[in-house]
Design a protein around this motif. Sequence first.
Motif, PDB file in Angstrom:
ATOM      1  N   GLY A 144       2.624   1.596  -3.304  1.00  0.00           N
ATOM      2  CA  GLY A 144       1.634   1.944  -4.339  1.00  0.00           C
ATOM      3  C   GLY A 144       1.318   3.430  -4.343  1.00  0.00           C
ATOM      4  O   GLY A 144       1.275   4.077  -5.402  1.00  0.00           O
ATOM      5  N   ILE A 145       1.086   3.987  -3.165  1.00  0.00           N
ATOM      6  CA  ILE A 145       0.781   5.424  -3.048  1.00  0.00           C
ATOM      7  C   ILE A 145       1.898   6.264  -3.666  1.00  0.00           C
ATOM      8  O   ILE A 145       1.667   7.213  -4.418  1.00  0.00           O
ATOM      9  CB  ILE A 145       0.603   5.810  -1.551  1.00  0.00           C
ATOM     10  N   GLU A 182       0.831  -1.204   0.000  1.00  0.00           N
ATOM     11  CA  GLU A 182       0.000   0.000   0.000  1.00  0.00           C
ATOM     12  C   GLU A 182       0.872   1.263   0.000  1.00  0.00           C
ATOM     13  O   GLU A 182       0.642   2.191  -0.786  1.00  0.00           O
ATOM     14  CB  GLU A 182      -0.915  -0.033   1.237  1.00  0.00           C
ATOM     15  N   TYR A 194       4.487   5.235  -5.805  1.00  0.00           N
ATOM     16  CA  TYR A 194       4.710   5.020  -7.247  1.00  0.00           C
ATOM     17  C   TYR A 194       3.587   5.664  -8.071  1.00  0.00           C
ATOM     18  O   TYR A 194       3.829   6.178  -9.165  1.00  0.00           O
ATOM     19  CB  TYR A 194       4.842   3.524  -7.563  1.00  0.00           C
ATOM     20  N   ASP A 195       2.357   5.665  -7.556  1.00  0.00           N
ATOM     21  CA  ASP A 195       1.254   6.325  -8.272  1.00  0.00           C
ATOM     22  C   ASP A 195       1.542   7.813  -8.437  1.00  0.00           C
ATOM     23  O   ASP A 195       1.333   8.384  -9.510  1.00  0.00           O
ATOM     24  CB  ASP A 195      -0.077   6.145  -7.512  1.00  0.00           C
ATOM     25  N   GLU A 196       2.028   8.440  -7.372  1.00  0.00           N
ATOM     26  CA  GLU A 196       2.354   9.863  -7.438  1.00  0.00           C
ATOM     27  C   GLU A 196       3.477  10.109  -8.449  1.00  0.00           C
ATOM     28  O   GLU A 196       3.404  11.039  -9.259  1.00  0.00           O
ATOM     29  CB  GLU A 196       2.751  10.371  -6.040  1.00  0.00           C
ATOM     30  N   ASP A 248       4.419   8.209 -11.022  1.00  0.00           N
ATOM     31  CA  ASP A 248       4.010   7.935 -12.413  1.00  0.00           C
ATOM     32  C   ASP A 248       3.064   9.001 -12.953  1.00  0.00           C
ATOM     33  O   ASP A 248       3.021   9.242 -14.160  1.00  0.00           O
ATOM     34  CB  ASP A 248       3.351   6.546 -12.506  1.00  0.00           C
ATOM     35  N   GLY A 249       2.287   9.638 -12.052  1.00  0.00           N
ATOM     36  CA  GLY A 249       1.333  10.659 -12.503  1.00  0.00           C
ATOM     37  C   GLY A 249       1.896  12.068 -12.460  1.00  0.00           C
ATOM     38  O   GLY A 249       1.210  13.025 -12.833  1.00  0.00           O
ATOM     39  N   SER A 250       3.122  12.214 -12.023  1.00  0.00           N
ATOM     40  CA  SER A 250       3.668  13.558 -11.789  1.00  0.00           C
ATOM     41  C   SER A 250       4.176  14.203 -13.074  1.00  0.00           C
ATOM     42  O   SER A 250       4.772  13.538 -13.922  1.00  0.00           O
ATOM     43  CB  SER A 250       4.819  13.460 -10.780  1.00  0.00           C
TER      44      SER A 250
END
Lengths: 356, 356
Positions: free
Chosen positions: B266-267, B263, B269-271, B273-275
């Motif tokens: 994930g939080i 978790e 890597y999501d940031e 990849d979306g940055s």
Amino acid sequence: MKKHNFSAGPSILSPYTIKHTAEGILDLDQSGLSVMEISHRSKEFIAIMDETQQLFKDLLDIPSGYSVLLLQGGASLQFCMVPYNLLQTKAAYLDTGSWASKAAKEAKLFGEVEVVASSKDTTYSYIPKGYVIPSDADYFHITTNNTIYGTEIKEDMDVPMHLVADMSSDIFSRPMDVSKYALIYGGAQKNLAPAGVTFVIVKDEILGKVTRPIPTMLNYQTHIDNGSMFNTPPCVAIYAAMHTLRWYMDQGGLAAMHKLNLEKAGILYDEIDGSPIFTSNIGDVNDRSIMNVTFVMKEEYKEKEADFLAFAGSRGMSGLKGHRSVGGVRASIYNAMPISSVEALVETMKAFEQNL
Amino acid sequence: MKKHNFSAGPSILSPYTIKHTAEGILDLDQSGLSVMEISHRSKEFIAIMDETQQLFKDLLDIPSGYSVLLLQGGASLQFCMVPYNLLQTKAAYLDTGSWASKAAKEAKLFGEVEVVASSKDTTYSYIPKGYVIPSDADYFHITTNNTIYGTEIKEDMDVPMHLVADMSSDIFSRPMDVSKYALIYGGAQKNLAPAGVTFVIVKDEILGKVTRPIPTMLNYQTHIDNGSMFNTPPCVAIYAAMHTLRWYMDQGGLAAMHKLNLEKAGILYDEIDGSPIFTSNIGDVNDRSIMNVTFVMKEEYKEKEADFLAFAGSRGMSGLKGHRSVGGVRASIYNAMPISSVEALVETMKAFEQNL
């Protein structure tokens, strides 16, 4: 109730060391981080490492040309690191106890070993004298204090080859002349810190003479070149060591510690020598350790030994049982032991005598 | 102010570990003695050693026929102990980073070493696949998590020879199948304890096959035969480790820790990849570490990296600077790192993006 801690090692540390180590574990100098969780590459830890090494140099008056290393593995790992780095063809060892004997055993994997003398015949109750060290030995190895048996070599020797000393249990007990030694090593868990850090004081120029390949971590040069930071050092044990050494400075340095140690040992040996029921197992008073005072019950009181240990235990004294290989009583009175605890032990011995 | 500690190691430990270690240093279980100054032969310390080894077995579900050792010297000393004990003629190594490379280098002192694959060509930005391990290798050595580069081997491998793994930085991050390994080792200073204790999980039957003489302290059999008490163990570090492992049990064991780790990673890597300004340097998402999340600024924002680190520092975030050999940012989010700290980092990244 705070105990009188006579443990042979790990052993008593100063209240100053205990208090500051606990504080640093909760919060290192108001940094918001524990000393357990900071990087060893942080400026905070580098300052701790530098100060600890400098305190070694200042307290022991270490001449230039020597390095101070703070490693892992205990004196037992040094038993193989010493010959790995120094033994070219032959080494000489003095056998004054089971640790000295283990050191010699390890050296045999690397070359010829001559044990110049041994007191094993009397369960190591004296320091051998009058031996001849072979002149072609690469080094002569001694164990200055024999924790189990209560004997100690209390003067810095003059020998014509490299002198290597395991000083695990008497380093910092007296001022010394480091220049007489090529290498001094020891585990920390007597006069320095909790178990887990090993000091090595090495004369740089003695290294690089052997031709065998040395694993990186076992090569002293690796640690000299990297300021004991080739890999992650045992940060908490080093932090505790720094506080012990600061405390020695505050107490007046090693001359002051030595004076106190002589006084403590004197009080205890006087009681033993004057006692109707206790007696020393070390015949030559010059060989008696000022760090580990071993004694036994006289023959006619032998069966009272367990009673004495129980009686002392009931009066808050811990760690007095002699090593399982020799029995008897052992009072380890390292630097951090206050005179009041030694006096309490003497009172306990007197009370036991009177109640017999 | 308590910091958000993203240090790569020594690194964050649970508040439970910190609190109980500090308490034990002041007074071990109302014994009147510090855990730093009790004998390792005392019943109190033997209980600590036994419980720590048992918690290793329980948490990792270690099958019978394996021993758990708690030693000194760090993973770096294991780099030579592994080949000393296991390398008969040839060993195979996977080169996934500078620690893996150091391990292979040490093995070359003891026999033939074949590096089966390396990702050095891209500064170790991926885990090599599709390599062939020579069938006559005595063992195959892997480094499961590459702290510097942010890559990780997240599954237990099947190989036809002994599998040896350096798991210094991801042990206890997930449930695992120990039976697939012949030997697992690591330094403690990520998911276990302060620096100064080294764990080795070894399948007993693999030992005793080499013919070279092994120094006593470097021989795994010595430590198996003596329950990791051949010499004085690093008692304080082991005491801290026991508390970390108790805490893992309280949290629901390694399945629960793994869920939390996935978790947290994930939080983050999501940031990344979306940055619009940050990007991952690990191309294959399967290779991304859940312990050390490395990332860099996109090419056009490269000169803002120092500003970002300073901005994060001003918000109480410590240890985010990437390793000097690769630069960039590294967020080490070991087991003890709470989700709230990862969320605080993501908020900081977003705030920095908006202020650009």
